[in-house]
Design a protein around this motif. Structure first.
Motif, short mmCIF file in Angstrom:
data_model
loop_
_atom_site.label_atom_id
_atom_site.label_comp_id
_atom_site.label_asym_id
_atom_site.label_seq_id
_atom_site.Cartn_x
_atom_site.Cartn_y
_atom_site.Cartn_z
N LEU A 740 0.83 -1.20 0.00
CA LEU A 740 0.00 0.00 0.00
C LEU A 740 0.86 1.25 0.00
O LEU A 740 0.55 2.24 -0.69
N GLU A 741 1.96 1.23 0.75
CA GLU A 741 2.86 2.38 0.78
C GLU A 741 3.52 2.60 -0.57
O GLU A 741 3.64 3.75 -1.03
N VAL A 742 3.94 1.52 -1.22
CA VAL A 742 4.56 1.66 -2.55
C VAL A 742 3.53 2.18 -3.55
O VAL A 742 3.83 3.07 -4.37
N LEU A 743 2.30 1.65 -3.48
CA LEU A 743 1.26 2.11 -4.41
C LEU A 743 0.93 3.58 -4.16
O LEU A 743 0.67 4.34 -5.10
N ALA A 744 0.95 4.00 -2.88
CA ALA A 744 0.69 5.41 -2.57
C ALA A 744 1.76 6.31 -3.21
O ALA A 744 1.46 7.41 -3.68
N VAL A 745 3.02 5.83 -3.22
CA VAL A 745 4.09 6.59 -3.87
C VAL A 745 3.81 6.73 -5.36
O VAL A 745 3.92 7.82 -5.94
N LEU A 746 3.43 5.62 -6.00
CA LEU A 746 3.18 5.66 -7.44
C LEU A 746 1.91 6.44 -7.77
O LEU A 746 1.85 7.09 -8.83
N ASN A 747 0.94 6.41 -6.89
CA ASN A 747 -0.29 7.17 -7.14
C ASN A 747 -0.08 8.67 -7.04
O ASN A 747 -0.93 9.45 -7.49
N SER A 748 1.02 9.07 -6.43
CA SER A 748 1.31 10.51 -6.30
C SER A 748 2.16 11.03 -7.45
O SER A 748 2.67 12.16 -7.39
N ASN A 749 2.31 10.23 -8.51
CA ASN A 749 3.18 10.64 -9.63
C ASN A 749 2.70 11.92 -10.30
O ASN A 749 3.49 12.76 -10.71
N ASP A 750 1.40 12.08 -10.45
CA ASP A 750 0.88 13.30 -11.10
C ASP A 750 1.21 14.54 -10.27
O ASP A 750 1.64 15.57 -10.81
N ALA A 751 0.99 14.44 -8.96
CA ALA A 751 1.33 15.56 -8.08
C ALA A 751 2.83 15.82 -8.10
O ALA A 751 3.29 16.98 -8.05
N PHE A 752 3.62 14.74 -8.22
CA PHE A 752 5.08 14.87 -8.29
C PHE A 752 5.48 15.61 -9.57
O PHE A 752 6.34 16.51 -9.54
N ALA A 753 4.85 15.26 -10.69
CA ALA A 753 5.19 15.88 -11.97
C ALA A 753 4.84 17.36 -11.99
O ALA A 753 5.53 18.17 -12.64
N GLU A 754 3.78 17.74 -11.33
CA GLU A 754 3.36 19.14 -11.31
C GLU A 754 4.39 20.04 -10.65
O GLU A 754 4.40 21.26 -10.87
N LEU A 755 5.26 19.49 -9.84
CA LEU A 755 6.24 20.29 -9.10
C LEU A 755 7.57 20.44 -9.83
O LEU A 755 8.50 21.08 -9.32
N GLU A 756 7.69 19.84 -11.03
CA GLU A 756 8.97 19.91 -11.73
C GLU A 756 9.33 21.34 -12.10
O GLU A 756 10.45 21.82 -11.79
N GLN A 757 8.43 22.06 -12.74
CA GLN A 757 8.75 23.42 -13.17
C GLN A 757 8.98 24.37 -12.00
O GLN A 757 9.96 25.13 -12.01
N PRO A 758 8.11 24.34 -10.95
CA PRO A 758 8.42 25.20 -9.78
C PRO A 758 9.78 24.89 -9.17
O PRO A 758 10.47 25.80 -8.71
N LEU A 759 10.19 23.59 -9.20
CA LEU A 759 11.48 23.23 -8.64
C LEU A 759 12.61 23.80 -9.50
O LEU A 759 13.60 24.33 -8.97
N ARG A 760 12.48 23.73 -10.83
CA ARG A 760 13.53 24.25 -11.71
C ARG A 760 13.60 25.78 -11.62
O ARG A 760 14.68 26.37 -11.70
N ASP A 761 12.46 26.41 -11.44
CA ASP A 761 12.45 27.88 -11.32
C ASP A 761 13.04 28.35 -10.01
O ASP A 761 13.40 29.53 -9.86
#
Length: 886
Positions: A740-761
């Motif tokens: 369940l913990e591993v699946l929770a990590v993978l289920n958060s991929n969309d939220a993870f991807a949304e933070l790429e540009q703010p992180l680079r900026d």
């Protein structure tokens, strides 16, 4: 001397009751007289008013009854007895509104053509009145005045007729809502506390462990559970009555002939049936249905019943009402429908309304409430104006309620006096010392209650006997009975007190309205069979506890407040459920095999290891559960030899403890005798103590020489079973939690991807903006990564960057950029494996978790599903012997 004053207490109470002295004053009066005589005797003959009390003194025990009553019933949480005046009002109002007469006449016409039909109609009406009024006297009198003459005119056997009426009138004592059940629930709530303490002490003495597992605790009960538990036994009793009358009529048609009542079965007749039956049935549905479904508490259901009875009386007593006769009732029905519509379609909690539609629902609800209030007030005014019926009902309700509470106070004082002279310990020692264990104790208690029913009313039995014997029965781990089952069994037994000659109250009520042609002996003969039927129902319920326990369990597990699957008391049945699913083979075994075959190469090492261990835990959990079942079989096999020895040894140990306690008490008394004038008394007590200690040594010698070895060996078996079950629970939880913990990590991929540009900026922000401003931006992004599963390393690096910028004395932009680079590198690494695992692993992982959700993952769910809840209800409805753990 204590036993002398205990006997005096019983004699005074019995004499007062037999002489006809009011029970409300006989109980406390006998307690005060006995305590007073003991204190005076102690003062003159022993030099101390405390001398003839088991412990304490007269002041303590005189105030104990009142103090205990106040301490129990003045607590805000103990509101059970509030329902009593509400149900009493409901019953008296329905009795005064002639509902019983209408039901008896209509049902006699409906059932008359059937063999024994008049008798069956009496039982049917008795059951309906039991579920509405619940007042024995009113029901018996009404049926005696209306049905008895009709039955005698049609050549019914006087014995059958009177027995049927008397027995049907007593159904109100067991069919909910019942005042008896409310009082029993209240008494048993206190008894379970004492029983739980006693069982903990027993566990500590037997095992040496300080704390007892909560799974072995004694569960309390409530009036709502008592109502649920008594429903099926009550209907069983109704079915037995009807079946007996039908068979009797078929075997002896002349004693219970079919009767064709006047009139036709036309539309007018069926309309009358509907008008007569529907309102009481609706009221029953509202009162009991609200309790059964958990919509209302017992107190709230009592208020519903009282208001419904007032509305029914409003149209029934208004014979000259014309077109507006049913107007208040119709208005009330429309109001209830409107309120139901509002609750079903709108948010009715003012705290949570946030749309115009919800506000409109609140306004509609206010209109419905106003309509309901107008209906109730309108009906109340009618009932008050018609022969001032409302005033009479209120007065009678106040009298009856006062009587009940005065008896409760008197019983509390009597029980305190009984304990003052060691009566409670005497009863406990007697019951515990009986051969045959729990069932011998139980049968004797039931026999005593049955005999007391010849002389005492149900309230006296419930409030005097139950507090003394219930803790002893509930504490016994060999039977491990539930409080609700014990309460219903006592309730069924108490019901016979209304029928048993010579003081059966139902017989008195019926004798007062029966014609002279009906002899008292015929009435006694008639009730004997029904007493036998009641005892038969008692035996059936005793041998098959699920008749009582299943319905309360079902409503509990399906309700909104159902216990979670991790509840310790559910673990045995949950393991049985999972075992039944595993025994099916296929699905779970295949799911584990598929999980082991998953390609985890896309995951980082730590997640891969965690997931591998979790899947392996699933395989281990299956094996451990089977080991637990095997260990349980080994325990059961060994118990055939171990249990007889355990019973003998535990009985000897109980005697040793009792004698040792007496010897310790004598030692204390000896230490207080120091003067020469007390030398003889001291020598006498020392001699007595030496004899007791010799008895202790003799009893210890009776313990089999090999007992310790046998006990140690058996304890190893029980420990093996318990360890297997505990290990299974731990591995099953891991089998669910890790994936369940591993699946929770993978289920958060969309939220993870949304933070790429703010992180680079963020690099530009750190490099160009002042430190005081940039650390705020870093902190905000760090908090966003906190919401992403598996991004803790990135968050940690950003936290260090923020700290470097936030240092007021020496902000370090270079260090912050270095930490930022670490965060970005970690992000890029995660982005690679997350993208790969999202397509290759996430779907299979979701399928695996869904396949084990209802087995290995059951303990980790928030609540049971319907199938599981029903299994838990069936499993927990049986009493499980846990004495081998003591």
């Amino acid at each position: 001397m204590e036993l002398l004053f205990l006997a005096l207490l019983v004699v005074i109470m019995a004499s007062a009751l037999i002489s006809g002295y009011p029970v409300a004053f006989a109980l406390p009066g006998s307690a005060i007289i006995a305590i007073g005589l003991a204190a005076i005797s102690g003062h003159f003959f022993a030099g101390s008013t405390d001398a003839y009390f088991h412990s304490g003194g007269p002041q303590q025990w005189l105030s104990a009854g009142v103090t205990n009553l106040r301490g129990i019933y003045w607590e805000v949480e103990r509101d059970t007895l509030i329902a009593i005046p509400l149900f009493i009002f409901m019953g008296i109002m329905l009795q005064r509104s002639k509902i019983a007469e209408d039901l008896l006449v209509t049902m006699a016409q409906l059932f008359g053509p059937v063999p024994g039909g008049l008798g069956i109609s009496v039982v049917f009406v008795g059951a309906l009145l039991a579920a509405t009024t619940g007042i024995v006297g009113a029901t018996v009198v009404a049926m005696g005045l209306i049905s008895l003459p009709a039955m005698l005119r049609n050549n019914y056997s006087p014995s059958l007729a009177t027995g049927t009426i008397a027995a049907s009138g007593t159904l109100g004592q067991i069919i909910p809502p019942s005042i008896v059940l409310i009082i029993l629930a209240d008494q048993l709530a206190s008894a379970t506390d004492q029983a739980s303490t006693a069982r903990k002490a027993l566990y500590k003495e037997a095992t040496g462990e300080i704390s007892m597992p909560s799974a072995f605790g004694v569960a309390s009960t409530s009036a709502g559970e008592m109502f649920l538990g008594a429903l099926i036994p009550g209907l069983l009793l109704v079915a037995l009555y009807m079946l007996y009358i039908l068979i009797y009529a078929m075997l002896n048609p002349k004693a219970a002939p079919a009767v064709r009542m006047g009139g036709k079965f036309d539309a007018a007749f069926w309309g009358k049936v509907i008008i007569t039956l529907v309102p009481p049935l609706t009221l029953i549905f509202l009162v009991l249905g609200s309790i059964l479904t958990g919509v209302a508490t017992v107190n709230q259901a009592g208020a519903i019943g009282a208001a419904g009875a007032l509305m029914m009386a409003g149209y029934r007593l208004n014979d000259d009402g014309g077109k507006l006769k049913f107007a208040p009732a119709i208005l009330g029905i429309l109001a209830l429908l409107l309120l139901t519509f509002c609750i079903s379609n709108y948010e009715m909690n003012l705290k949570f309304i946030d749309t115009p539609q919800d506000m409109f629902g609140i306004q509609l609800g206010l209109v419905g409430t106003a309509m309901l209030l107008v209906s109730i007030v309108w009906s109340g005014i009618r009932v008050l104006r018609i022969e001032r019926t409302l005033q009479g009902v209120m007065l009678e309700t106040a009298k009856t309620t006062s009587l009940v509470f005065i008896i409760l106070l008197g019983a509390a004082m009597l029980t305190a006096a009984f304990r003052a002279f060691g009566g409670e310990e005497l009863v406990r020692d007697f019951l515990v010392g009986l051969p045959g264990g729990f069932w011998t104790q139980f049968i004797i208690v039931m026999a005593v209650i049955f005999i007391l029913g010849f002389f005492l009313d149900f309230i006296e039995i419930a409030v005097v006997v139950v507090p003394i014997v219930a803790p002893i029965l509930l504490a016994d781990p060999s039977a491990n009975i539930t409080a609700v089952w014990l309460g219903v069994m006592i309730g069924l037994n108490i019901q016979t007190s209304f029928l048993t000659p010579p003081f059966g109250f139902a017989l008195f009520y019926l004798r007062g309205v029966a014609p002279a042609v009906v002899k008292t002996v015929s009435m006694y003969k008639g009730v004997v069979v029904f007493i036998g039927l009641q005892l038969s129902a008692l035996a059936v319920v005793g041998f098959y506890p699920p008749l009582v326990n299943y319905l309360p369990n079902r409503m509990s597990f399906l309700g909104e407040t159902a216990p979670p699957p991790r509840n310790p008391k559910l673990q045995y049945c949950i393991e049985e459920y999972v075992g039944s699913k595993i025994s099916d083979g296929g699905p779970l075994v295949m799911a584990l095999a598929d999980a082991r075959a998953l390609d985890l190469s896309s995951l980082p090492a730590d997640l891969s290891k965690e997931l591998t261990e979790g899947i392996e835990s699933g395989t281990q959990a299956v094996a451990l559960l089977q080991s637990a079942f095997d260990a349980e079989e080994a325990v059961n096999a060994a118990s055939r030899v171990y249990r007889p020895q355990q019973i003998v040894v535990r009985a000897l140990e109980k005697q040793i403890r009792q004698i040792q306690e007496e010897a310790d008490d004598l030692k204390l008394r000896i230490s207080r005798l120091r003067s020469e004038a007390e030398a003889k008394a001291k020598a006498r007590l020392e001699k007595r103590r030496d004899a007791l200690l010799a008895d202790v040594e003799a009893l210890r010698a009776d313990i089999p020489a090999g007992w310790e070895a046998v006990h140690t060996e058996f304890a190893k078996l029980t420990d093996t079973e318990q360890k297997a079950r505990t290990s299974y629970q731990r591995q099953a939880d891991a089998a669910w939690d890790a994936p369940l913990e591993v699946l929770a990590v993978l289920n958060s991929n969309d939220a993870f991807a949304e933070l790429e540009q703010p992180l680079r900026d963020l690099r530009t922000v750190i490099a160009t903006q002042p430190e005081a401003e940039s650390h705020t931006t870093v902190d905000a992004l760090k908090d966003r990564f906190s919401d992403v599963e598996g991004a803790s390393d990135i968050r940690s690096a950003l936290g260090k960057a923020e700290s470097a910028l936030k240092d007021k004395n020496n902000p370090d932009r270079v260090k912050a950029l270095a930490e930022y680079d670490k965060a970005l590198a970690e992000y890029e690494d995660q982005a690679v494996w997350r993208a790969q695992a999202d397509t290759e692993l996430r779907p299979q992982l979701a399928v695996y978790l869904e396949s084990i959700r209802n087995t290995l993952g059951l303990r980790s769910q928030d609540r049971l599903n319907r199938e599981q809840a029903l299994f838990m209800a069936r499993c927990n409805a049986n009493h499980r012997d846990i004495s081998l753990n003591f």
